[in-house]
Design a protein around this motif. Structure first.
Motif, PDB file in Angstrom:
ATOM      1  N   LEU A  88       0.832  -1.211   0.000  1.00  0.00           N
ATOM      2  CA  LEU A  88       0.000   0.000   0.000  1.00  0.00           C
ATOM      3  C   LEU A  88       0.867   1.261   0.000  1.00  0.00           C
ATOM      4  O   LEU A  88       0.511   2.270  -0.615  1.00  0.00           O
ATOM      5  N   LEU A  89       2.014   1.201   0.665  1.00  0.00           N
ATOM      6  CA  LEU A  89       2.923   2.341   0.606  1.00  0.00           C
ATOM      7  C   LEU A  89       3.422   2.536  -0.827  1.00  0.00           C
ATOM      8  O   LEU A  89       3.516   3.663  -1.329  1.00  0.00           O
ATOM      9  N   ALA A  90       3.700   1.428  -1.509  1.00  0.00           N
ATOM     10  CA  ALA A  90       4.146   1.514  -2.913  1.00  0.00           C
ATOM     11  C   ALA A  90       3.022   2.091  -3.783  1.00  0.00           C
ATOM     12  O   ALA A  90       3.273   2.925  -4.666  1.00  0.00           O
ATOM     13  N   ALA A  91       1.783   1.654  -3.531  1.00  0.00           N
ATOM     14  CA  ALA A  91       0.648   2.193  -4.296  1.00  0.00           C
ATOM     15  C   ALA A  91       0.557   3.701  -4.091  1.00  0.00           C
ATOM     16  O   ALA A  91       0.403   4.472  -5.047  1.00  0.00           O
ATOM     17  N   TYR A  92       0.709   4.112  -2.845  1.00  0.00           N
ATOM     18  CA  TYR A  92       0.626   5.542  -2.504  1.00  0.00           C
ATOM     19  C   TYR A  92       1.729   6.330  -3.215  1.00  0.00           C
ATOM     20  O   TYR A  92       1.487   7.418  -3.748  1.00  0.00           O
ATOM     21  N   ARG A  93       2.932   5.760  -3.237  1.00  0.00           N
ATOM     22  CA  ARG A  93       4.060   6.438  -3.873  1.00  0.00           C
ATOM     23  C   ARG A  93       3.746   6.795  -5.334  1.00  0.00           C
ATOM     24  O   ARG A  93       4.145   7.837  -5.834  1.00  0.00           O
ATOM     25  N   TRP A  94       3.017   5.893  -6.051  1.00  0.00           N
ATOM     26  CA  TRP A  94       2.682   6.164  -7.455  1.00  0.00           C
ATOM     27  C   TRP A  94       1.428   7.017  -7.581  1.00  0.00           C
ATOM     28  O   TRP A  94       1.303   7.803  -8.521  1.00  0.00           O
ATOM     29  N   ILE A  95       0.501   6.903  -6.638  1.00  0.00           N
ATOM     30  CA  ILE A  95      -0.708   7.742  -6.686  1.00  0.00           C
ATOM     31  C   ILE A  95      -0.334   9.218  -6.573  1.00  0.00           C
ATOM     32  O   ILE A  95      -0.910  10.063  -7.252  1.00  0.00           O
ATOM     33  N   ILE A  96       0.651   9.529  -5.726  1.00  0.00           N
ATOM     34  CA  ILE A  96       0.982  10.948  -5.514  1.00  0.00           C
ATOM     35  C   ILE A  96       2.098  11.441  -6.438  1.00  0.00           C
ATOM     36  O   ILE A  96       2.523  12.584  -6.326  1.00  0.00           O
ATOM     37  N   ASP A  97       2.556  10.582  -7.333  1.00  0.00           N
ATOM     38  CA  ASP A  97       3.613  11.009  -8.266  1.00  0.00           C
ATOM     39  C   ASP A  97       2.999  11.939  -9.315  1.00  0.00           C
ATOM     40  O   ASP A  97       2.098  11.546 -10.049  1.00  0.00           O
ATOM     41  N   SER A  98       3.510  13.166  -9.369  1.00  0.00           N
ATOM     42  CA  SER A  98       2.918  14.194 -10.249  1.00  0.00           C
ATOM     43  C   SER A  98       2.962  13.792 -11.721  1.00  0.00           C
ATOM     44  O   SER A  98       2.204  14.299 -12.532  1.00  0.00           O
ATOM     45  N   ARG A  99       3.833  12.859 -12.096  1.00  0.00           N
ATOM     46  CA  ARG A  99       3.962  12.487 -13.513  1.00  0.00           C
ATOM     47  C   ARG A  99       3.009  11.366 -13.893  1.00  0.00           C
ATOM     48  O   ARG A  99       2.772  11.113 -15.068  1.00  0.00           O
ATOM     49  N   ASP A 100       2.471  10.664 -12.900  1.00  0.00           N
ATOM     50  CA  ASP A 100       1.654   9.482 -13.194  1.00  0.00           C
ATOM     51  C   ASP A 100       0.251   9.898 -13.623  1.00  0.00           C
ATOM     52  O   ASP A 100      -0.328  10.828 -13.077  1.00  0.00           O
ATOM     53  N   GLU A 101      -0.294   9.194 -14.618  1.00  0.00           N
ATOM     54  CA  GLU A 101      -1.614   9.565 -15.150  1.00  0.00           C
ATOM     55  C   GLU A 101      -2.642   8.444 -14.973  1.00  0.00           C
ATOM     56  O   GLU A 101      -3.628   8.392 -15.685  1.00  0.00           O
ATOM     57  N   ALA A 102      -2.386   7.559 -14.016  1.00  0.00           N
ATOM     58  CA  ALA A 102      -3.342   6.463 -13.779  1.00  0.00           C
ATOM     59  C   ALA A 102      -3.910   6.546 -12.364  1.00  0.00           C
ATOM     60  O   ALA A 102      -4.304   5.517 -11.785  1.00  0.00           O
ATOM     61  N   THR A 103      -3.972   7.746 -11.813  1.00  0.00           N
ATOM     62  CA  THR A 103      -4.384   7.889 -10.408  1.00  0.00           C
ATOM     63  C   THR A 103      -5.775   7.291 -10.173  1.00  0.00           C
ATOM     64  O   THR A 103      -5.988   6.558  -9.199  1.00  0.00           O
ATOM     65  N   GLY A 104      -6.731   7.603 -11.072  1.00  0.00           N
ATOM     66  CA  GLY A 104      -8.097   7.097 -10.903  1.00  0.00           C
ATOM     67  C   GLY A 104      -8.135   5.580 -10.881  1.00  0.00           C
ATOM     68  O   GLY A 104      -8.738   4.969  -9.994  1.00  0.00           O
ATOM     69  N   GLU A 105      -7.466   4.956 -11.844  1.00  0.00           N
ATOM     70  CA  GLU A 105      -7.451   3.480 -11.903  1.00  0.00           C
ATOM     71  C   GLU A 105      -6.764   2.904 -10.670  1.00  0.00           C
ATOM     72  O   GLU A 105      -7.195   1.881 -10.119  1.00  0.00           O
ATOM     73  N   ARG A 106      -5.717   3.546 -10.226  1.00  0.00           N
ATOM     74  CA  ARG A 106      -5.013   3.037  -9.042  1.00  0.00           C
ATOM     75  C   ARG A 106      -5.945   3.070  -7.826  1.00  0.00           C
ATOM     76  O   ARG A 106      -6.003   2.117  -7.040  1.00  0.00           O
ATOM     77  N   LEU A 107      -6.681   4.168  -7.680  1.00  0.00           N
ATOM     78  CA  LEU A 107      -7.600   4.258  -6.535  1.00  0.00           C
ATOM     79  C   LEU A 107      -8.738   3.239  -6.697  1.00  0.00           C
ATOM     80  O   LEU A 107      -9.154   2.609  -5.721  1.00  0.00           O
ATOM     81  N   ASP A 108      -9.242   3.078  -7.934  1.00  0.00           N
ATOM     82  CA  ASP A 108     -10.300   2.073  -8.173  1.00  0.00           C
ATOM     83  C   ASP A 108      -9.853   0.696  -7.665  1.00  0.00           C
ATOM     84  O   ASP A 108     -10.591  -0.025  -7.012  1.00  0.00           O
ATOM     85  N   GLU A 109      -8.617   0.349  -8.000  1.00  0.00           N
ATOM     86  CA  GLU A 109      -8.093  -0.975  -7.636  1.00  0.00           C
ATOM     87  C   GLU A 109      -8.044  -1.187  -6.124  1.00  0.00           C
ATOM     88  O   GLU A 109      -8.186  -2.299  -5.632  1.00  0.00           O
ATOM     89  N   LEU A 110      -7.847  -0.086  -5.399  1.00  0.00           N
ATOM     90  CA  LEU A 110      -7.690  -0.217  -3.941  1.00  0.00           C
ATOM     91  C   LEU A 110      -9.012  -0.144  -3.197  1.00  0.00           C
ATOM     92  O   LEU A 110      -9.087  -0.527  -2.023  1.00  0.00           O
ATOM     93  N   GLU A 111     -10.055   0.337  -3.855  1.00  0.00           N
ATOM     94  CA  GLU A 111     -11.321   0.537  -3.158  1.00  0.00           C
ATOM     95  C   GLU A 111     -11.995  -0.824  -2.949  1.00  0.00           C
ATOM     96  O   GLU A 111     -12.814  -1.260  -3.766  1.00  0.00           O
TER      97      GLU A 111
END
Ligand code: SF4
Ligand code: SF4
Ligand code: FES
Length: 260
Positions: free
Chosen positions: A197-220
């Motif tokens: 989950l820490l790794a997931a968070y690291r990519w969710i808050i990365d300003s360059r990443d464009e899959a934030t919505g999908e990443r959050l969907d996967e965790l919900e």
């Protein structure tokens, strides 16, 4: 019905005692969990009496001395000896930590060493991390983008954007946190655990990443994320002083904000 004791065949029995060499100046006693899957039988606790003045200051130094001088079959992982690779994680006197950064002088006279808890044991102090790594891979720990950039340009970040990911990106995947988490002990097949989950968070808050919505969907999911009950063991044991519990809380907050 839930079983609260170890099954009879998993309970460690008394093992072999290796006495200290004659003339030992700094006597230390290590009780070490031994398990040989090929030998059959219960795990055992072997006792090693060492002259601590003949090896380096860390618990890993003592293990290396034992392997070199007393019992070459003792099995454990290690690589960097500097707290960087995460491979020497084990349970020392009841606490998950790195053997290479834990000084013997900071521990009680008798040192008890077990593999990381609640994982299958491959041999002695080597746990099976297959599920742990699969969970890490499941959060897609790489940059996902859709906006093309030309080949001669980098995806830039400001100093502040980099600083946001600086600490979460310092995780060495040692598994000390996940294997200290009671929720993970009981639900390790479905709860991702603090490291993933820490790794997931690291990519969710990365300003360059464009899959934030999908990443959050996967965790919900009631198990993947919400089995964290903020017990905080994960943050307490992290040898890199990271805060997976806060990262998990931040992900929960982001999910809440999405719905409000
Ligand atoms: S804060 Fe969450 S992930 Fe960390 S130990 Fe507690 S339940 Fe486990
Ligand atoms: S968060 Fe800390 S304890 Fe957990 S895997 Fe990363 S470095 Fe290890
Ligand atoms: S040997 Fe690399 S972290 Fe301990």
């Amino acid at each position: 019905m839930a079983e609260f004791r170890l099954p009879a065949h998993s309970r460690p029995v008394k093992g072999v005692t290796h006495a200290a060499p004659p003339g030992a100046r700094a006597l230390r006693t290590l009780r070490i969990y031994r398990f040989d899957p090929d030998g059959g039988g219960n795990p055992r606790l072997d006792t090693f009496q060492l002259d601590a003045s003949s090896c380096g200051p860390m618990v890993l130094d003592a293990l290396i001395l034992i392997k070199a001088m007393v019992d070459s079959s003792l099995t454990f992982r290690r690589s960097c000896r500097e707290g960087i690779c995460g491979s020497c994680a084990m349970n020392i006197n009841g606490v998950n930590c790195l053997a290479c950064t834990t000084a013997t002088r900071d521990l009680a006279a008798e040192i008890r060493i077990y593999p990381l808890p609640h994982l299958p044991v491959v041999k002695d102090l080597v746990p099976d991390l297959t599920n742990f790594y699969a969970q890490y891979a499941s959060v897609k720990p790489w940059l996902q983008t859709r906006t093309p950039v030309s080949a001669d340009r980098e995806r830039l970040q400001s100093k502040e954007e980099q600083e946001r990911i600086d600490r979460p990106a310092a995780c060495i995947l040692c598994a000390c946190c996940s294997t200290a988490c009671p929720s993970y002990w009981w639900n390790s097949e479905r709860f991702l655990g603090p490291a993933a989950l820490l790794a997931a968070y690291r990519w969710i808050i990365d300003s360059r990443d464009e899959a934030t919505g999908e990443r959050l969907d996967e965790l919900e999911d009631p198990f993947r994320l919400y089995r964290c009950h903020t017990i905080m063991n994960c943050t307490d044991v992290c040898p890199k002083d990271l805060n997976p519990a806060r990262a998990i809380a931040e992900i929960k907050k982001m999910l809440l904000e999405r719905h409000s």
